[in-house]
Design an enzyme around this catalytic site. Sequence first.
Site, PDB file in Angstrom:
ATOM      1  CB  SER A 131      37.339  52.243   7.717  1.00 34.62           C
ATOM      2  OG  SER A 131      36.610  51.228   8.361  1.00 34.62           O
ATOM      3  CG  ASP A 184      38.134  45.132   3.690  1.00 35.89           C
ATOM      4  OD1 ASP A 184      37.888  44.658   4.817  1.00 35.89           O
ATOM      5  OD2 ASP A 184      38.095  46.352   3.436  1.00 35.89           O
ATOM      6  CG  HIS A 192      39.292  47.253   6.741  1.00 34.16           C
ATOM      7  ND1 HIS A 192      38.284  47.594   5.867  1.00 34.16           N
ATOM      8  CD2 HIS A 192      39.196  48.122   7.784  1.00 34.16           C
ATOM      9  CE1 HIS A 192      37.603  48.618   6.356  1.00 34.16           C
ATOM     10  NE2 HIS A 192      38.131  48.964   7.512  1.00 34.16           N
TER      11      HIS A 192
END
Length: 269
Positions: free
Chosen positions: A97, A221, A249
Site C-alpha cells: 500500500s 481492491d 486491498h
Amino acid sequence: MYIEVEKDVRIFVQDINPGPGSRPVFFVHGWPLNHKMFEYQYNILPEYGFRCISMDIRGNGQSSKPWGSYSYDRLADDLYIVLETLQLENTALVGFSVGGAISIRYMSRYGGCHITKLALVDAVTPSFVKTPDSPYGVTKEQANALINQMYVNLPKFLNDVSLMFFNRNLGPATLDWFVHLGFQSASYALIKILQEAAKDDVTKDLSQIHVPTAIFHGVHDQLIPFKSAQITQQRIRGSQLYPFDNSGHGLPIDQADDFNKALMHFINA
C-alpha cells in the site's frame, strides 16, 4: 531493536532470522497499520529459510511519533538508514500500500541500494489521487473528505476503512484487530501520511526501477483499483503482474497462503 534515523527519532525494527545464510526479505507496511500486519508471512517464510525484517514507519506502531515531515522522501530516507545500519545485501523489498509508494521512492532516490528484488503489494502507485497519467485513483475532493473524517471521528473512520479493506468476510475479530493496529499510530501521523499520499505520486519514479519487480494486487481492491496496478506494470520495465482473484486491498491477509507461495517463488526465481 531501535535504529535512530535523526535526532530523537527512533525506528522500531523486528528481525526474525532463522539462521546463517537466510535470504533477507524487508517488509514495509501500509497505512494505517504497522509491522504486525505481516504476521501471516512471519509465521511461514522463516520455515523456508527467509529472514523476515520489518520496521514501523515513523508515527506508527512502536516507532517514534514526531510532529515533523511524513513526506515520501523523508520516509524513504528512514528506510535507507535502516537498511544501511543493518548492512543488508541481496535483499528483497516488499512494500504494501503506502509502503509500496515509499519503496518505489526509495528505489528511485537511492538507486535501489541493498535491493535485488522488489515486490509491490496493493501498492499506492502511480498515484492515490487521479491524475492525467493515473486516472483510476480517488478525486482530490474524495481524498480531502477522507482526511477531514480523521479530524472529526477517527474511531468511526478506521472502522469504515476496515470494512473496505478486505474482500471476504473475515469476521469481527479481524476487523477489530485492524482498527487496533490503527490506534497504535499517532492520529496526526495518519493524517499527515494521507495528506502526502494525496499530493505526491511516484509516476516519475517507476522508470528508475531496474531490479526484477513483481506486482501483487487484489482484483477486488476498493482503495487502489486493479487498473492502477496494470498501469504500474506497464511503466516498470520487465515487471510482472500477479492478480489475486479473491482479494481486496488486504492481500497478505485475504489470500495469505497463495500470496506467501507466490512471494517465495518470486524471490527464489
